[in-house]
Design a protein around this motif. Structure first.
Motif, PDB file in Angstrom:
ATOM      1  N   TYR A   1      50.729  44.803  41.899  1.00  0.00           N
ATOM      2  CA  TYR A   1      50.490  43.411  42.277  1.00  0.00           C
ATOM      3  C   TYR A   1      50.615  43.260  43.780  1.00  0.00           C
ATOM      4  CZ  TYR A   1      50.798  42.057  37.392  1.00  0.00           C
ATOM      5  OH  TYR A   1      50.563  41.921  36.062  1.00  0.00           O
TER       6      TYR A   1
ATOM      7  N   ALA B   1      44.435  49.508  47.477  1.00  0.00           N
ATOM      8  CA  ALA B   1      43.553  50.024  46.430  1.00  0.00           C
ATOM      9  C   ALA B   1      42.785  48.872  45.797  1.00  0.00           C
ATOM     10  CB  ALA B   1      44.392  50.724  45.360  1.00  0.00           C
ATOM     11  N   ALA B   2      41.560  49.175  45.336  1.00  0.00           N
ATOM     12  CA  ALA B   2      40.745  48.116  44.739  1.00  0.00           C
ATOM     13  C   ALA B   2      41.408  47.552  43.487  1.00  0.00           C
ATOM     14  CB  ALA B   2      39.360  48.657  44.390  1.00  0.00           C
ATOM     15  N   SER B   3      42.197  48.389  42.821  1.00  0.00           N
ATOM     16  CA  SER B   3      42.781  47.945  41.559  1.00  0.00           C
ATOM     17  C   SER B   3      44.024  47.083  41.751  1.00  0.00           C
ATOM     18  CB  SER B   3      43.139  49.162  40.714  1.00  0.00           C
ATOM     19  OG  SER B   3      44.004  49.990  41.452  1.00  0.00           O
ATOM     20  N   ALA B   4      44.471  46.912  43.013  1.00  0.00           N
ATOM     21  CA  ALA B   4      45.642  46.065  43.247  1.00  0.00           C
ATOM     22  C   ALA B   4      45.275  44.623  42.921  1.00  0.00           C
ATOM     23  CB  ALA B   4      46.091  46.181  44.694  1.00  0.00           C
ATOM     24  N   GLN B   5      46.061  44.005  42.045  1.00  0.00           N
ATOM     25  CA  GLN B   5      45.756  42.629  41.652  1.00  0.00           C
ATOM     26  C   GLN B   5      46.444  41.674  42.617  1.00  0.00           C
ATOM     27  OE1 GLN B   5      45.705  41.931  37.381  1.00  0.00           O
ATOM     28  NE2 GLN B   5      46.700  43.893  37.125  1.00  0.00           N
TER      29      GLN B   5
ATOM     30  N   ARG C   1      33.310  46.660  48.408  1.00  0.00           N
ATOM     31  CA  ARG C   1      34.685  46.174  48.475  1.00  0.00           C
ATOM     32  C   ARG C   1      34.728  44.812  49.146  1.00  0.00           C
ATOM     33  NH1 ARG C   1      38.970  49.508  48.265  1.00  0.00           N
ATOM     34  NH2 ARG C   1      39.954  47.532  47.826  1.00  0.00           N
TER      35      ARG C   1
ATOM     36  N   GLN D   1      37.258  43.138  51.410  1.00  0.00           N
ATOM     37  CA  GLN D   1      38.497  43.217  52.164  1.00  0.00           C
ATOM     38  C   GLN D   1      38.263  42.688  53.569  1.00  0.00           C
ATOM     39  OE1 GLN D   1      39.873  47.046  51.185  1.00  0.00           O
ATOM     40  NE2 GLN D   1      41.611  46.216  50.090  1.00  0.00           N
TER      41      GLN D   1
ATOM     42  N   ARG E   1      46.406  45.826  31.612  1.00  0.00           N
ATOM     43  CA  ARG E   1      46.915  44.790  32.516  1.00  0.00           C
ATOM     44  C   ARG E   1      47.004  43.447  31.800  1.00  0.00           C
ATOM     45  NH1 ARG E   1      43.998  48.276  35.266  1.00  0.00           N
ATOM     46  NH2 ARG E   1      44.913  48.924  37.230  1.00  0.00           N
TER      47      ARG E   1
ATOM     48  N   SER F   1      43.320  35.774  36.490  1.00  0.00           N
ATOM     49  CA  SER F   1      42.376  36.897  36.451  1.00  0.00           C
ATOM     50  C   SER F   1      42.881  38.142  37.155  1.00  0.00           C
ATOM     51  CB  SER F   1      41.052  36.474  37.078  1.00  0.00           C
ATOM     52  OG  SER F   1      41.241  36.296  38.458  1.00  0.00           O
ATOM     53  N   GLY F   2      43.944  38.040  37.944  1.00  0.00           N
ATOM     54  CA  GLY F   2      44.435  39.201  38.678  1.00  0.00           C
ATOM     55  C   GLY F   2      43.779  39.376  40.031  1.00  0.00           C
ATOM     56  N   ASN F   3      42.565  38.826  40.205  1.00  0.00           N
ATOM     57  CA  ASN F   3      41.886  38.787  41.506  1.00  0.00           C
ATOM     58  C   ASN F   3      41.667  40.124  42.208  1.00  0.00           C
ATOM     59  OD1 ASN F   3      41.657  35.920  41.613  1.00  0.00           O
ATOM     60  ND2 ASN F   3      43.827  35.844  42.063  1.00  0.00           N
ATOM     61  N   ALA F   4      41.625  41.230  41.486  1.00  0.00           N
ATOM     62  CA  ALA F   4      41.322  42.496  42.159  1.00  0.00           C
ATOM     63  C   ALA F   4      39.813  42.644  42.280  1.00  0.00           C
ATOM     64  CB  ALA F   4      41.903  43.664  41.384  1.00  0.00           C
ATOM     65  N   ASP F   5      39.360  43.189  43.425  1.00  0.00           N
ATOM     66  CA  ASP F   5      37.910  43.234  43.655  1.00  0.00           C
ATOM     67  C   ASP F   5      37.282  44.475  43.033  1.00  0.00           C
ATOM     68  OD1 ASP F   5      39.284  44.796  45.491  1.00  0.00           O
ATOM     69  OD2 ASP F   5      37.657  44.741  46.935  1.00  0.00           O
ATOM     70  N   VAL F   6      37.566  44.722  41.766  1.00  0.00           N
ATOM     71  CA  VAL F   6      37.004  45.893  41.104  1.00  0.00           C
ATOM     72  C   VAL F   6      35.631  45.550  40.513  1.00  0.00           C
ATOM     73  CG1 VAL F   6      39.138  47.054  40.533  1.00  0.00           C
ATOM     74  CG2 VAL F   6      38.299  45.276  39.042  1.00  0.00           C
TER      75      VAL F   6
ATOM     76  N   SER G   1      40.836  43.489  35.946  1.00  0.00           N
ATOM     77  CA  SER G   1      40.926  42.249  36.708  1.00  0.00           C
ATOM     78  C   SER G   1      39.552  41.845  37.208  1.00  0.00           C
ATOM     79  CB  SER G   1      41.843  42.435  37.901  1.00  0.00           C
ATOM     80  OG  SER G   1      43.145  42.595  37.466  1.00  0.00           O
TER      81      SER G   1
END
Lengths: 273, 329
Positions: free
Chosen positions: A149, A172-176, B86, B88, B174, B257-262, B270
């Protein structure tokens, strides 16, 4: 009804000169600091009732933007002012602003209470957040995937961790990402294999990780953060356009006085002096 | 005609009462027109403001370099020889790909629509056609009450209660994922779809039902093959309204949603949506920076999405109406 409206208008007219009174200090910015600012304002106004101190949050960037637009006297920020923001200040007011550290805060990493680990090195934390370490086994924990997180990318804490833990590398992209420290604490307390970060938090269900340095595990305690021994401590700032004067100076002097710094400890942060 | 030349036409004299009524009438009409134009002007001003703030992306050199269209929509090298999408924007080398945001928005919206459309329409069909009067009088206000719950409360509910439940149910890694966010969104849009559909269904003339029943159709056949198609334009409008709300809904997605940019199509991962990105980042972004313009550009895109969708839906509705009425209307 008519008399009511009449008195309302009269009241508004009377209030007008009050709001334009010189004894007003506006403080705006960091959500991390808003409770601190409000406590200071409360205590300060008890001794100097003539001065009104208005404290609002919105985020460090919001406060610094208000400083550039001239809509606040003092901006609270949990990060240092950026070059772009300094340039705007210079362009508009021919100054680069005045930075005053008013409190210290330690950024802590939280894990679930059920996690057997108590300390990690900064390198291990970097591995987890950059995405090289994806299983707790790799850092001496149980065999389980790590749920990471983080904070949203505009948060001052996000930038602090990026600069001081990740060496400027990307998360990391998977970090929420979650909005606010409270959400991170809550998520970590509910998910056994997770890790998160934020200011020192006092909450059930989470454990604050110590930072392993050499043979020593350094806890994010008041003493370690104050002396700077804890490697992830940061300053919380007031920013002004020019050297503080008048009521603003009185307020800042109060915040930095022993009484003001005692408020810092009460709120849960650490004094600068 | 001759008379008119010699004697100028005189307006018929009105009684003072009639004149006053006329004036009042005019004043009211003027007020309503003013209100309407104020609304339109506000809308136009908002569009201009949002577009203006986004425009810097295309006019300023620094912004064009940091967030060009190719950087937004094509894969960029994250590490040497490793292209990726990505999001970022505060990185040393800002990465501003919109693709993960699109995927996230689509994922959460799709889940919510898949749940909310059947639930809303069948709920409405039940309430309008089959429910006993008493039950219907209870059902309607209860579902409409759901529409009044602030989305931040629904988001909190999704975060605190639904996340663990859904994770255990589907064995996801998750607790915060596209599924939870989509289900939370569904809670917000079911009442919208239900209410509008129910109104459309009850507005179908009684004679349609009576004719169908008289021809020997069962109540179910009547509801499914006569009432539902007759109310189709209204029901489609309900779905479009629900879709618009789902795509623009911010708080629930931001929290759950967790908001990860996957980029993945798995519902257990997420998701980061367009609207949640604006909400999360607008608070602390440096005003006037490329990142700031970028967030307004996302706003423009959201606006375009709903606009195009509404346009498509209204043309489709017109076609359905034409088909149903045989081109009479």
């Amino acid at each position: 009804m008519k008399t009511f409206i009449g008195s309302l208008i009269a009241g508004l007219l009377l209030a007008l000169p009050l709001s334009a009174h010189a004894g007003n200090v506006t403080v705006k910015g960091s959500d991390t600091m808003v409770i601190l600012g409000q406590r200071w304002a409360e205590e300060f106004m008890k001794t100097t009732p003539a001065t009104k101190v208005q404290v609002t949050g919105g985020g460090s960037g919001v406060g610094l933007a208000a400083l550039q637009n001239g809509t606040t006297e003092i901006a609270m920020s949990s990060r240092e002012i950026k070059d772009a923001e300094k340039q705007k200040l210079r362009a508009r007011y021919n100054t680069t602003g005045v930075q005053i550290p008013v409190a210290k805060d330690g950024v802590t990493f939280y894990v679930n209470e059920g996690n057997p680990l108590t300390a990690l090195t900064v390198e291990q934390l970097r591995g987890i957040y950059v995405g090289d370490v994806t299983n707790w086994k790799q850092v001496g924990g149980p065999d389980a995937p790590i749920i990471v997180y983080s904070r949203e990318n505009s948060s001052g804490t996000y930038v602090f961790v990026k600069d001081h833990v990740l060496d400027g590398e990307d998360y990391a992209a998977s970090a929420q990402t979650l909005p606010g420290t409270a959400a991170v604490v809550n998520a970590v307390s509910k998910e056994k294999n997770s890790i998160g970060y934020g200011g020192s938090a006092y909450a059930k269900g989470i454990k604050e990780l110590k930072i392993k340095k050499g043979n020593e595990d350094i806890a994010p305690s008041a003493e370690n953060i104050k002396t700077g021994k804890y490697p992830l401590s940061r300053d919380l700032y007031f920013y002004l356009r020019n050297k503080p004067a008048g009521e603003a100076k009185a307020f800042i002097d109060y915040a930095l006085s022993p009484e003001g710094q005692a408020v810092v400890t009460k709120v849960g942060y650490f004094p600068v002096k | 005609m001759e008379q008119g030349l010699t004697q100028p036409v005189v307006a018929p004299t009105l009684s003072p009462a009639a004149r006053r009524r006329q004036l009042k009438e005019k004043a009211i009409a003027g007020f309503i027109t003013l209100m309407a134009f104020t609304g339109i002007a506000a809308l136009i001003l908002i569009i201009i403001f949002v577009a203006k703030e986004a425009l810097a992306l295309f006019t300023e050199a620094e912004a064009r370099h940091e967030a060009s269209l190719s950087k937004m929509f094509l894969a960029q090298d994250v590490a040497p020889g490793r292209p990726a999408f990505r999001w970022q924007p505060v990185s040393k080398v800002p990465k501003v790909s919109m693709i993960p945001l699109f995927v996230g928005t689509l994922k959460t919206t799709a889940v919510s629509m898949l749940v909310a459309v059947p639930l809303g329409i069948f709920g409405a069909l039940f309430a309008a056609e089959f429910a006993p009067r008493r039950l219907r009088e209870l059902l309607k206000p209860v579902i409409e009450l759901l529409a009044g719950i602030p989305s931040v409360v629904l988001g909190f509910f999704a975060l605190m209660v639904m996340s663990t439940f859904v994770k255990d149910l589907f064995a996801f890694d998750r607790p915060l994922n596209a599924m939870v966010a989509g289900l939370g969104l569904a809670l917000a849009i079911v009442p919208v779809i239900f209410t509008v559909s129910e109104d459309a269904l009850t507005a179908v003339p009684r004679s349609y039902r009576e004719a169908s029943l008289a021809l020997g159709a069962t109540p179910w056949e009547t509801a499914w093959k006569v009432v539902l198609p007759a109310a189709a334009p209204g029901i489609l409008a309900a779905c479009v309204l629900g879709f618009g709300r789902a795509i623009g809904e911010t708080m629930i997605v931001l929290m759950a949603s967790g908001n990860a940019d996957v980029i993945s199509w798995s519902l257990g991962d997420s998701a980061r949506s367009l609207s949640a990105t604006i909400a999360a980042e607008m608070g602390e972004v440096v005003v006037g920076s490329p990142h700031y313009s970028l967030l307004f550009f996302i706003g423009v895109q959201l606006f375009l999405f709903t606009f195009v969708l509404n346009l498509m839906a209204s043309t489709w509705t017109k076609r359905v109406v034409k088909k149903l009425t045989g081109g009479a209307a």
